[in-house]
Design a protein around this motif. Structure first.
Motif, PDB file in Angstrom:
ATOM      1  N   SER A 215       0.830  -1.203   0.000  1.00 17.63           N
ATOM      2  CA  SER A 215       0.000   0.000   0.000  1.00 17.63           C
ATOM      3  C   SER A 215       0.874   1.268   0.000  1.00 17.63           C
ATOM      4  O   SER A 215       1.805   1.389   0.798  1.00 17.63           O
ATOM      5  CB  SER A 215      -0.915   0.023   1.225  1.00 17.63           C
ATOM      6  OG  SER A 215      -1.615   1.245   1.302  1.00 17.63           O
ATOM      7  N   SER A 216       0.541   2.208  -0.883  1.00 14.95           N
ATOM      8  CA  SER A 216       1.285   3.469  -0.975  1.00 14.95           C
ATOM      9  C   SER A 216       0.629   4.590  -0.177  1.00 14.95           C
ATOM     10  O   SER A 216       1.257   5.620   0.083  1.00 14.95           O
ATOM     11  CB  SER A 216       1.380   3.911  -2.439  1.00 14.95           C
ATOM     12  OG  SER A 216       0.077   4.219  -2.940  1.00 14.95           O
ATOM     13  N   GLY A 217      -0.652   4.417   0.179  1.00 16.11           N
ATOM     14  CA  GLY A 217      -1.383   5.463   0.878  1.00 16.11           C
ATOM     15  C   GLY A 217      -2.028   6.479  -0.039  1.00 16.11           C
ATOM     16  O   GLY A 217      -2.724   7.392   0.418  1.00 16.11           O
ATOM     17  N   LYS A 218      -1.822   6.358  -1.356  1.00 13.91           N
ATOM     18  CA  LYS A 218      -2.325   7.368  -2.295  1.00 13.91           C
ATOM     19  C   LYS A 218      -3.840   7.514  -2.242  1.00 13.91           C
ATOM     20  O   LYS A 218      -4.363   8.633  -2.302  1.00 13.91           O
ATOM     21  CB  LYS A 218      -1.879   7.032  -3.719  1.00 13.91           C
ATOM     22  CG  LYS A 218      -0.396   7.225  -3.974  1.00 13.91           C
ATOM     23  CD  LYS A 218      -0.039   6.890  -5.423  1.00 13.91           C
ATOM     24  CE  LYS A 218       1.440   7.124  -5.691  1.00 13.91           C
ATOM     25  NZ  LYS A 218       1.791   6.806  -7.099  1.00 13.91           N
ATOM     26  N   PRO A 240       3.239   4.290   7.550  1.00 15.38           N
ATOM     27  CA  PRO A 240       4.437   4.892   6.951  1.00 15.38           C
ATOM     28  C   PRO A 240       4.336   5.002   5.428  1.00 15.38           C
ATOM     29  O   PRO A 240       4.281   3.994   4.720  1.00 15.38           O
ATOM     30  CB  PRO A 240       5.554   3.935   7.367  1.00 15.38           C
ATOM     31  CG  PRO A 240       4.868   2.645   7.698  1.00 15.38           C
ATOM     32  CD  PRO A 240       3.514   2.991   8.186  1.00 15.38           C
ATOM     33  N   VAL A 241       4.266   6.234   4.926  1.00 20.50           N
ATOM     34  CA  VAL A 241       4.214   6.505   3.487  1.00 20.50           C
ATOM     35  C   VAL A 241       5.155   7.658   3.176  1.00 20.50           C
ATOM     36  O   VAL A 241       5.659   8.321   4.070  1.00 20.50           O
ATOM     37  CB  VAL A 241       2.779   6.856   3.021  1.00 20.50           C
ATOM     38  CG1 VAL A 241       1.820   5.706   3.281  1.00 20.50           C
ATOM     39  CG2 VAL A 241       2.277   8.134   3.704  1.00 20.50           C
ATOM     40  N   PHE A 361      -2.054  -1.619  -5.930  1.00 16.04           N
ATOM     41  CA  PHE A 361      -1.350  -0.751  -4.992  1.00 16.04           C
ATOM     42  C   PHE A 361      -0.312   0.105  -5.724  1.00 16.04           C
ATOM     43  O   PHE A 361       0.328  -0.340  -6.667  1.00 16.04           O
ATOM     44  CB  PHE A 361      -0.642  -1.575  -3.915  1.00 16.04           C
ATOM     45  CG  PHE A 361      -1.575  -2.245  -2.945  1.00 16.04           C
ATOM     46  CD1 PHE A 361      -2.497  -1.499  -2.237  1.00 16.04           C
ATOM     47  CD2 PHE A 361      -1.523  -3.613  -2.730  1.00 16.04           C
ATOM     48  CE1 PHE A 361      -3.352  -2.095  -1.328  1.00 16.04           C
ATOM     49  CE2 PHE A 361      -2.374  -4.230  -1.827  1.00 16.04           C
ATOM     50  CZ  PHE A 361      -3.300  -3.466  -1.128  1.00 16.04           C
ATOM     51  N   GLY A 362      -0.156   1.337  -5.260  1.00 18.52           N
ATOM     52  CA  GLY A 362       0.895   2.205  -5.776  1.00 18.52           C
ATOM     53  C   GLY A 362       0.572   2.941  -7.052  1.00 18.52           C
ATOM     54  O   GLY A 362       1.344   3.785  -7.498  1.00 18.52           O
ATOM     55  N   THR A 363      -0.562   2.655  -7.676  1.00 17.36           N
ATOM     56  CA  THR A 363      -0.927   3.322  -8.923  1.00 17.36           C
ATOM     57  C   THR A 363      -1.561   4.680  -8.635  1.00 17.36           C
ATOM     58  O   THR A 363      -1.988   4.963  -7.519  1.00 17.36           O
ATOM     59  CB  THR A 363      -1.917   2.470  -9.734  1.00 17.36           C
ATOM     60  OG1 THR A 363      -3.132   2.327  -8.973  1.00 17.36           O
ATOM     61  CG2 THR A 363      -1.345   1.088 -10.019  1.00 17.36           C
ATOM     62  N   ASP A 364      -1.648   5.508  -9.677  1.00 14.65           N
ATOM     63  CA  ASP A 364      -2.328   6.794  -9.550  1.00 14.65           C
ATOM     64  C   ASP A 364      -3.802   6.696  -9.924  1.00 14.65           C
ATOM     65  O   ASP A 364      -4.534   7.672  -9.807  1.00 14.65           O
ATOM     66  CB  ASP A 364      -1.653   7.844 -10.437  1.00 14.65           C
ATOM     67  CG  ASP A 364      -0.252   8.181  -9.953  1.00 14.65           C
ATOM     68  OD1 ASP A 364      -0.053   8.233  -8.728  1.00 14.65           O
ATOM     69  OD2 ASP A 364       0.637   8.384 -10.805  1.00 14.65           O
TER      70      ASP A 364
END
Length: 405
Positions: A215-218, A240-241, A361-364
């Protein structure tokens, strides 16, 4: 147009041939009902005199940090506090580089570092300058810090090139700003308190190792930003991101699932809505080591124990709160989302299949489906996470209005 009266626009004009367009922009903004004050760089004054902007804005024009027009006030701090929105137009490569690196060596950059208002930039420069890696890096840095960009248009440039780099037309910039304040005036979540969880958690094994996820948190951060723009009082509990927290959001940083559980429960009683978008670890090592574990021959077995189920606990404790959970699945999305709605006592589950291209995960971007407690389902197309966040805010507004009937 009356809604825009008394909105204050601080126009920061840096040096380039597009300064002449900034004169027209000042006029258009004033005609639209905005109060406009102008700061100029020395380079900008080589193209147009301050008197021209003074005539268009009917306000004093500022260009010298040490020229205090009112001895009772510090000019750059007063302007920074006065603004409802700060617009840099034209934004040259020079001023973008200074702002990205925290340099404050003139009236504009000093004021930019002092303001808490939204900052927008409308770049204008040679096409090759605009595509230079240093300029692109500075733009990315500023974007991550919350600066919004009005992209330059393509066309014939003053330098003779044809390409991207022309300052957007004053009429278009005025329209974009007017739409921003119109939406801001209609804040559906004004007065509501939201808790949003975002990012991964980390579960310690020893001082150098931990278990986590991708997970990136975006998504959670995009929801927090959209909720704040909608007028909500937002508490963001973040794992934590590497993302800068949105402006106007109270952010609480945590590491472990237990820490996230404690912070959410601490703030839960007074919340109106809780959005559990964090990817919380379901398990943690049953035992951890205070010293680095040394490798040994053969295999390694680590015993795990369940972490506390935050969503389920909230479902058991909720009274007036609207509870929204996320379900990131790789198969049988509808089945698992429906089960989660029931077992967690949630009001809405936002589900997505992370194997779909652009939805992991991590995509925009993300492609999600809303699963409601009444059994209705809405599938949204692949779109930016910011767009998904705004769709979710609209859904929350609907749920809140239904509760008030």
């Amino acid at each position: 147009m009356a809604a825009l009266v008394n909105k204050n626009i601080l126009l920061c004009v840096s040096g380039g041939i597009a300064v002449y367009k900034a004169v027209a922009l000042t006029s258009k903004l004033s005609q639209a009902g905005f109060n406009v004050k102008v700061i100029m760089t020395e380079s900008a004054m080589e193209f147009v005199t301050p008197l021209t902007f003074q005539a268009m804005s009917r306000n004093d024009v500022y260009y010298d940090t040490f020229d205090e027009k009112d001895s009772a006030k510090i000019a750059h701090i007063d302007l920074a506090d006065w603004a409802d929105l700060v617009l840099i137009a034209p934004a040259t490569a020079n001023v973008l580089g200074k702002l990205a690196n925290g340099i404050a060596d003139d009236m504009i950059t000093t004021t930019l570092l002092a303001t808490t208002a939204p900052v927008w930039a409308a770049p204008a420069m040679n096409v090759h300058m605009y595509s230079h890696p240093a300029v692109l890096k500075n733009i990315d840095t500023l974007h991550e810090r919350g600066v919004r960009f009005i992209e330059p248009s393509e066309g014939f440039l003053a330098c003779g090139y044809v390409g991207k780099g022309r300052l957007e037309e004053p009429e278009k910039i005025t329209e974009i700003i007017s739409q921003f304040f119109s939406k801001k005036n209609a804040q559906p979540l004004r007065g509501k308190k939201l808790i949003i969880t975002a990012g991964p958690t980390r579960e310690k094994i020893d001082p150098v190792r931990f278990f986590t996820n991708h997970s990136s948190g975006k998504m959670g951060y995009a929801i927090a930003k959209a909720a704040a723009e909608a007028g909500a009082e937002v508490t963001l509990v973040s794992g934590p991101v590497s993302i800068t927290p949105p402006q106007g959001v109270h952010t609480i940083k945590v590491e472990t699932a237990e820490e996230m559980y404690e912070q959410v429960l601490t703030n839960f009683e007074h919340a109106d809505v809780v959005i559990k978008s964090a990817a919380v670890a379901d398990y943690r090592p049953a035992q951890t080591s205070d010293q680095k574990m040394k490798k040994k021959d053969g295999t390694l077995t680590i015993d795990f124990e369940r972490t506390k189920d935050i969503l389920k606990t909230l479902g058991q404790k909720k009274k007036h709160q609207i509870l929204i959970g996320f379900a990131a699945e790789t198969e049988m999305l509808e089945t698992y989302a429906a089960r989660k709605l029931e077992t967690k006592n949630a009001d809405l589950i936002v589900g997505n299949n992370i194997l779909i291209e652009g939805a992991g995960f991590g995509t925009d971007t993300n492609a999600v489906t809303f699963f409601r407690k009444d059994g209705t389902v809405t599938e949204l197309p692949l779109q930016s996470k910011e767009q998904v966040a705004h769709e979710l805010i609209s859904e929350i507004d609907r749920l809140l209005r239904e509760r008030s009937l």
